[in-house]
Design a protein around this motif. Structure first.
Motif, PDB file in Angstrom:
ATOM      1  N   GLY A   1     -17.867  -5.815  -5.411  1.00 37.60           N
ATOM      2  CA  GLY A   1     -16.765  -6.017  -7.186  1.00 37.60           C
ATOM      3  C   GLY A   1     -16.301  -5.007  -6.130  1.00 37.60           C
ATOM      4  N   VAL A   2     -15.791  -4.613  -5.564  1.00 31.70           N
ATOM      5  CA  VAL A   2     -15.375  -3.665  -4.879  1.00 31.70           C
ATOM      6  C   VAL A   2     -14.300  -4.595  -3.907  1.00 31.70           C
ATOM      7  CG1 VAL A   2     -14.856  -1.454  -3.036  1.00 31.70           C
ATOM      8  CG2 VAL A   2     -16.680  -2.033  -5.100  1.00 31.70           C
ATOM      9  N   VAL A   3     -12.922  -3.835  -3.919  1.00 29.31           N
ATOM     10  CA  VAL A   3     -11.906  -4.759  -3.273  1.00 29.31           C
ATOM     11  C   VAL A   3     -10.468  -3.393  -2.418  1.00 29.31           C
ATOM     12  CG1 VAL A   3      -9.668  -5.548  -3.589  1.00 29.31           C
ATOM     13  CG2 VAL A   3     -11.079  -6.680  -4.859  1.00 29.31           C
ATOM     14  N   ARG A   4     -10.846  -3.573  -1.528  1.00 31.33           N
ATOM     15  CA  ARG A   4      -9.817  -2.814  -0.099  1.00 31.33           C
ATOM     16  C   ARG A   4      -8.437  -3.297   0.200  1.00 31.33           C
ATOM     17  NH1 ARG A   4     -11.818   1.857  -2.964  1.00 31.33           N
ATOM     18  NH2 ARG A   4     -14.133   2.194  -1.347  1.00 31.33           N
ATOM     19  N   ARG A   5      -7.431  -2.400   0.638  1.00 27.41           N
ATOM     20  CA  ARG A   5      -6.068  -3.032   1.008  1.00 27.41           C
ATOM     21  C   ARG A   5      -6.918  -2.430   2.320  1.00 27.41           C
ATOM     22  NH1 ARG A   5      -2.797  -5.632  -1.653  1.00 27.41           N
ATOM     23  NH2 ARG A   5      -2.556  -4.913  -4.148  1.00 27.41           N
ATOM     24  N   ILE A   6      -6.143  -3.204   3.198  1.00 33.49           N
ATOM     25  CA  ILE A   6      -5.605  -2.858   4.468  1.00 33.49           C
ATOM     26  C   ILE A   6      -4.117  -2.348   5.035  1.00 33.49           C
ATOM     27  CG2 ILE A   6      -5.675  -4.094   7.106  1.00 33.49           C
ATOM     28  CD1 ILE A   6      -7.029  -6.195   5.835  1.00 33.49           C
ATOM     29  N   ASP A   7      -4.486  -1.095   5.581  1.00 32.01           N
ATOM     30  CA  ASP A   7      -3.088  -0.552   6.155  1.00 32.01           C
ATOM     31  C   ASP A   7      -2.853  -0.473   6.869  1.00 32.01           C
ATOM     32  OD1 ASP A   7      -4.339   0.623   8.231  1.00 32.01           O
ATOM     33  OD2 ASP A   7      -5.002   2.143   7.142  1.00 32.01           O
ATOM     34  N   ASP A   8      -0.996  -0.215   6.892  1.00 33.92           N
ATOM     35  CA  ASP A   8      -0.520  -0.355   8.075  1.00 33.92           C
ATOM     36  C   ASP A   8      -1.077  -0.254   9.945  1.00 33.92           C
ATOM     37  OD1 ASP A   8      -0.176   2.117   8.026  1.00 33.92           O
ATOM     38  OD2 ASP A   8       1.376   2.450   8.243  1.00 33.92           O
ATOM     39  N   LEU A   9      -1.988   0.179   9.552  1.00 32.52           N
ATOM     40  CA  LEU A   9      -2.763   0.023  11.381  1.00 32.52           C
ATOM     41  C   LEU A   9      -3.827  -0.874  11.374  1.00 32.52           C
ATOM     42  CD1 LEU A   9      -2.281   3.926  11.637  1.00 32.52           C
ATOM     43  CD2 LEU A   9      -0.690   2.032  12.487  1.00 32.52           C
ATOM     44  N   GLY A  10      -4.111  -1.061  10.179  1.00 35.65           N
ATOM     45  CA  GLY A  10      -5.091  -2.485  10.170  1.00 35.65           C
ATOM     46  C   GLY A  10      -6.727  -1.939   9.744  1.00 35.65           C
ATOM     47  N   ARG A  11      -7.042  -0.551   9.051  1.00 36.33           N
ATOM     48  CA  ARG A  11      -7.880   0.021   8.782  1.00 36.33           C
ATOM     49  C   ARG A  11      -7.959  -0.302   7.156  1.00 36.33           C
ATOM     50  NH1 ARG A  11      -5.740   5.822  11.033  1.00 36.33           N
ATOM     51  NH2 ARG A  11      -4.027   4.914   9.470  1.00 36.33           N
TER      52      ARG A  11
END
Length: 176
Positions: free
Chosen positions: A5-15
């Protein structure tokens, strides 16, 4: 696969940040290595990398040789699970997750002796009631697992030497 149920975005460095709850439940610590691969569909799999498990055949042969020559029960773990074992409990415990209390003992980085009836908890279903010696396996300064040699009523110098030799041998093998 269990949804969190947790969503995370990828940052500009792909992390991407792995949620704390997942890191805690899987015992993922800062500095741990993760294996990354795709399962052929639209999923990415992160799996804890175990250097001890990567030399599984070698470690299995080592514990078999120690058991054959000494008749002592031997267990080798990484920081997550039992990798190899020789003796009466062999088929029951390989691949089982180690107990959190054992992980804490491994992380102390010291050779530890357990007297008869000290109840060394290895896995959920395995408690060693005999005397035993635990020697952490250290590779390039990182604790990556342990060698446990089970004695009988008390630990003699030979069991200490066996545990120390096996842990040192595995360490040197992985550093080569």
């Amino acid at each position: 696969m269990k949804a969190t149920g947790v969503v995370r975005r990828i940052d500009d460095l792909g992390r991407i940040v792995i949620p704390k709850e997942i890191r805690r439940s899987l015992r993922i610590r800062e500095g741990d290595s993760l294996e990354i691969y795709a399962d052929g569909t639209d999923s990415i799999i992160l799996k804890k990398y175990s250097p001890v498990e990567s030399v599984n055949t070698f470690v299995t042969q080592l514990v078999d040789a120690i058991h054959t020559s000494s008749k002592k029960e031997v267990i080798v773990t990484d920081n997550e699970k039992v990798i190899a074992a020789a003796g009466g409990f062999r088929k029951d415990i390989i691949g089982k997750k180690i107990d959190l209390r054992l992980d804490e003992k491994i992380q102390r980085r010291t050779t530890q002796l357990f007297a008869r009836n000290d109840n060394l908890e290895v896995t959920e279903n395995l408690i060693i009631k005999s005397a035993a010696v635990l020697k952490p396996i250290v590779v390039y300064g990182d604790v990556i697992g342990s060698v446990i040699v089970v004695g009988e009523d008390e630990i003699a110098d030979i069991e200490k030497v066996m545990a120390d030799s096996a842990a040192t041998f595995i360490s040197k093998y992985l550093e080569a």
